[in-house]
Motif scaffolding. Structure first.
Motif, short mmCIF file in Angstrom:
data_model
loop_
_atom_site.label_atom_id
_atom_site.label_comp_id
_atom_site.label_asym_id
_atom_site.label_seq_id
_atom_site.Cartn_x
_atom_site.Cartn_y
_atom_site.Cartn_z
N UNK A 37 0.84 -1.21 0.00
CA UNK A 37 0.00 0.00 0.00
C UNK A 37 0.87 1.26 0.00
N UNK A 38 1.95 1.24 0.79
CA UNK A 38 2.85 2.39 0.85
C UNK A 38 3.56 2.60 -0.49
N UNK A 39 4.02 1.52 -1.10
CA UNK A 39 4.72 1.63 -2.38
C UNK A 39 3.76 2.06 -3.50
N UNK A 40 2.50 1.73 -3.36
CA UNK A 40 1.52 2.21 -4.35
C UNK A 40 1.42 3.73 -4.29
N UNK A 41 1.47 4.31 -3.08
CA UNK A 41 1.45 5.77 -2.95
C UNK A 41 2.71 6.37 -3.57
N UNK A 42 3.87 5.72 -3.32
CA UNK A 42 5.12 6.17 -3.94
C UNK A 42 4.96 6.24 -5.45
N UNK A 43 4.43 5.16 -6.01
CA UNK A 43 4.23 5.08 -7.45
C UNK A 43 3.25 6.15 -7.93
N UNK A 44 2.15 6.30 -7.22
CA UNK A 44 1.10 7.23 -7.63
C UNK A 44 1.58 8.68 -7.58
N UNK A 45 2.35 9.04 -6.53
CA UNK A 45 2.76 10.42 -6.34
C UNK A 45 3.99 10.80 -7.17
N UNK A 46 4.96 9.89 -7.24
CA UNK A 46 6.26 10.28 -7.77
C UNK A 46 6.78 9.46 -8.95
N UNK A 47 6.41 8.20 -9.04
CA UNK A 47 7.01 7.34 -10.06
C UNK A 47 5.94 6.53 -10.79
N UNK A 48 5.03 7.19 -11.49
CA UNK A 48 3.91 6.47 -12.12
C UNK A 48 4.34 5.50 -13.22
#
Length: 446
Positions: free
Chosen positions: A251-262
């Motif tokens: 879940x945390x890495x999904x936020x990383x992906x969504x915010x900064x590294x799509x």
């Protein structure tokens, strides 16, 4: 006062530019009387930013957690000081003038409004019909127009920094809608600041940041990623041990992906996090004891060293060993380092900025800003500070006057915005004006 871009009065000798720089790099937007040569023009630029009222106000503006939320939490001011230290070290190692980098790093967040990125988004929506709002474009406006230092017969000229320093503070070298991604909200200059923007960018490569701005941008990313994690851990918003739970980690890495590294896979982000967790200085738990606090500070220092060494090494391998400045080279950040920095920034986003507990806070902040804009726009100069009241009276049309109101609100700290909102909306305001409202930010300065 002339707008020739010359920094030299007729017949005045100037010391030769530092290595890697040319005479045009030392020029200022308007001519100034000659000054002592005991300091370089770039040292003078740094001092002007350091002593500016805009920099002082960052002490009460949100970084990630609200300013004043905790005695320990970073503000925009402490963040800017830390960025300047990181940037100065990187710039010195790579051979560009450290005072230019220092000045750019101190300047990079001057244009941010109250309530951090949330306030920026709200002001952008309010100003959508007359040029939008962007923190970096606002920084250029402060440096070249709004910060009181040099005033001509026709307009104020801000701090009147050298061309090299203004260019180094331009993080997004394009106007609104002209960047590599036309839909991106990021841009570097408003329409009525394009003249000075083009002056600052003379001799530049279109769409490319100068080397000093690249160093500033990297230092900002490094400080942002590492220090926001430190704040989140000490504030107990983030317990790094929770990342061992597979579902929470995903879940945390999904936020990383969504915010900064799509465009990056979750597997690549997980590998970056795993590399960091494998380091002996990584803290998986924090108890708040002396030993734990020292360990967390060591992790912060080690991560900064890891990222800066990686970028300096890669830049030297690609660009050679000579001094790098202006448009003579580019900062190189290895993809592995880029991913690790993004992961840390994303973890702060996951556990602080996108936390469900923050949504009511964001909504209250939006209400404050929208209410203030409505009241200030509909009451003319009544609640504007003397400086902005002067700009309002000099404005040519309603579009320019609306921009003055946005400029005034952007200058407020979090504290001032809230207190002014309380004064204007929770009391009888019939006889209250800016002149007799005892609030910071409503006096003779911005």
């Amino acid at each position: 006062m002339s707008t020739t871009g010359s920094s030299i009065a007729a017949g005045t000798a100037l010391a030769p530019p530092p290595a890697g720089y040319t005479a045009p790099d030392l020029e200022r937007w308007v001519q100034e009387p000659p000054k002592s040569q005991t300091r370089t023009p770039f040292q003078r630029d740094r001092a002007r930013v350091l002593h500016s009222s805009a920099l002082r106000r960052l002490g009460a503006k949100t970084q990630v957690l609200g300013a004043g939320a905790d005695d320990f939490v970073r503000t925009r001011l402490t963040h800017s000081l830390e960025v300047a230290q990181v940037g100065r070290d990187i710039g010195t190692e790579l051979g560009c003038d450290p005072d230019i980098v220092d000045a750019a790093c101190l300047s990079h967040d001057l244009g941010h409004p109250p309530f951090g990125h949330n306030g920026e988004k709200v002001l952008d929506r309010i100003a959508e019909d007359f040029g939008g709002f962007e923190g970096n474009a606002q920084t250029l406006r402060l440096l070249t127009r709004l910060e009181p230092k040099i005033v001509g017969d026709d307009r104020p000229y801000g701090l009147n920094l050298t061309r090299a320093c203004v260019d180094a503070a331009i993080k997004y070298p394009w106007a609104r809608g002209e960047g590599p991604d036309p839909d991106s909200p990021k841009f570097g200059a408003y329409a009525d600041d394009l003249e000075v923007y083009r002056w600052a960018r003379e001799g530049s490569v279109p769409g490319r940041k100068c080397f000093e701005a690249q160093v500033m941008d990297l230092a900002d990313d490094i400080a942002y990623s590492v220090h926001d994690i430190e704040d989140a851990v000490t504030g107990r918003a983030l317990d790094l041990r929770r990342l061992q739970d597979p579902m929470e980690r995903s879940a945390a890495l999904f936020v990383v992906q969504d915010w900064y590294m799509p465009h990056e896979s979750l597997d690549a982000l997980d590998e970056a996090l795993t590399r960091l967790e494998a380091e002996p200085y990584w803290m998986s738990g924090f108890s708040g004891t002396f030993r734990a606090a020292a360990g967390l500070k060591d992790m912060t220092s080690q991560l900064i060293g890891r990222f800066t060494r990686s970028a300096v090494r890669a830049t030297r391998e690609a660009q050679g060993e000579g001094p790098l400045s202006r448009y003579a080279g580019d900062v190189v950040v290895p993809e592995s380092t880029h991913l690790e920095i993004a992961v840390l920034k994303g973890l702060a986003a996951a556990y602080v900025m996108s936390s469900a507990t923050q949504q009511p806070v964001y909504e209250a902040q939006e209400e404050v800003i929208r209410d203030l804009y409505s009241r200030l726009w509909n009451t003319g100069t009544q609640y504007l500070s003397p400086l902005f009241a002067e700009l309002w009276r000099a404005a040519a049309d309603d579009t320019a006057r609306r921009r003055v109101v946005i400029d005034q609100i952007a200058s407020y700290t979090d504290v001032t915005a809230r207190r002014l909102h309380e004064v204007l909306f929770d009391r009888d305001i019939t006889h209250i004006t800016a002149a007799d409202t005892p609030l910071p930010g409503l006096g003779s300065e911005l």
